[in-house]
Design an enzyme around this catalytic site. Structure first.
Site, PDB file in Angstrom:
ATOM      1  N   GLY A  38     -13.731 -13.384   6.038  1.00  0.00           N
ATOM      2  CA  GLY A  38     -14.251 -12.092   5.204  1.00  0.00           C
ATOM      3  C   GLY A  38     -13.930 -11.331   3.775  1.00  0.00           C
ATOM      4  CB  SER A  82      -0.718   0.038   1.442  1.00  0.00           C
ATOM      5  OG  SER A  82      -1.981  -1.240   0.738  1.00  0.00           O
ATOM      6  CB  THR A 119      -4.706  -4.587   6.412  1.00  0.00           C
ATOM      7  OG1 THR A 119      -4.767  -6.585   5.716  1.00  0.00           O
ATOM      8  CG2 THR A 119      -3.023  -4.891   7.679  1.00  0.00           C
ATOM      9  CG  ASN A 169     -16.283 -22.841   3.554  1.00  0.00           C
ATOM     10  OD1 ASN A 169     -15.847 -22.234   3.396  1.00  0.00           O
ATOM     11  ND2 ASN A 169     -16.629 -22.642   4.735  1.00  0.00           N
ATOM     12  NE  ARG A 170     -10.878 -25.529   4.162  1.00  0.00           N
ATOM     13  CZ  ARG A 170      -9.529 -25.294   4.531  1.00  0.00           C
ATOM     14  NH1 ARG A 170      -8.636 -26.072   4.766  1.00  0.00           N
ATOM     15  NH2 ARG A 170      -9.682 -24.921   5.266  1.00  0.00           N
ATOM     16  CE  LYS A 177      -8.959  -5.971   5.416  1.00  0.00           C
ATOM     17  NZ  LYS A 177      -9.573  -6.518   4.062  1.00  0.00           N
TER      18      LYS A 177
END
Length: 277
Positions: free
Chosen positions: A130, A17, A62, A151-152, A66
């Protein structure tokens, strides 16, 4: 005096960033500087107080802050509330206001390579964390035709969908179930860390019978081409790595701070070059 901006996280040393934002400040002739701040979880509240005290103009957020950052802000934007996370903070009239540019940044980057409106697409999101939530909520709020989650742990996918049950056509699948019906989708989006450096030969999903002109998009940008993207490319898919999402969400944060949308292609070139691409 220079305006101060930054990014907070832990760890933060790897962040690119500062590279894109400081370049944009110089390129646009803005008297400002962007710095990466490593903030431990236990120090987050004190860090926010310190930022207010010194008059920081804005900052990014980050991992792992968050979600926790929200309790320390004066206001949180409605979309960020729905997503349940903040990645951009703006200082306005003495108040710190939280936003989330992850979802909309990703969606804009995806639209930039799509041959038609995303609203008309059947989309599969891999993962239920997220990043998946930010992308799913943003797509749902846009009125996209269909957004399924694989998803798993299937129950986590169901939990994510339940939040928007009445507003979007969505189904929850295990990874294996989604692999069996992958030819139904115009877009497949990978949102987990599977395949990220150094585990570059791992793949979260077995591609085998893709729809013609399918987009396979991965939010990972190190490596620039994950195994998932390589296999997708070999099968004729349109592929996209995580550089686009990173740059678009950063550009939208920059616009929130300054009122100016920076040169996205310039940002993309900087990041790609830095990563050796």
């Amino acid at each position: 005096m220079k305006q101060l901006y930054g990014v907070i996280g832990n760890p933060i040393e790897h962040s690119m960033s500062p590279l894109i934002h400081n370049d944009a400040f110089v390129y646009l002739g803005i008297n400002a500087y962007y710095h990466a701040f490593r903030i431990k979880e236990k120090d987050l509240g004190d860090a926010v107080k310190g930022f207010k005290a010194i008059g920081i103009s804005g900052f990014n957020v980050t991992t792992p802050h968050k979600v926790e950052i929200m309790q320390y802000l004066d206001e949180v934007d409605e979309l960020a509330k729905e997503i349940g996370a903040v990645n951009t903070v703006v200082s306005r009239d003495g108040k710190l206001i939280g936003y989330n540019t992850d979802g909309i940044g990703y969606v804009r980057s995806l639209q930039s390579i799509s041959k038609g409106p995303l609203k008309e697409k059947n989309i599969l999101v891999l993962g239920a964390g997220g990043a998946a939530r930010a992308i799913f909520v943003t797509l749902a709020s846009m009125g996209v035709k269909r957004v399924d989650i694989a998803n798993r742990t299937k129950e986590r996918a169901k939990e994510l969908i339940r939040f928007y049950n009445d507003e979007v056509n969505a189904n929850a699948f295990s990874i294996q179930e989604a692999e069996a019906v992958q030819n139904l989708y115009d877009v497949i989006i990978h949102t987990t860390t599977v395949g990220m450096h150094p585990n570059t030969e791992e793949s979260p999903f077995s591609l085998g019978h893709l729809k013609e002109d399918c987009i396979v998009s991965d939010i990972i940008y190190n490596p620039l081409e994950t195994k998932l993207l390589r296999v997708g490319r070999q099968q004729g898919a349109i592929t996209q790595n995580g550089v686009d999402m990173f740059v678009y969400q950063g550009a939208l944060a920059f616009e929130l701070w300054t009122g100016i949308l920076p040169n996205i292609e310039r940002m993309k070139k900087l990041v790609t070059t830095k990563l050796g691409g």
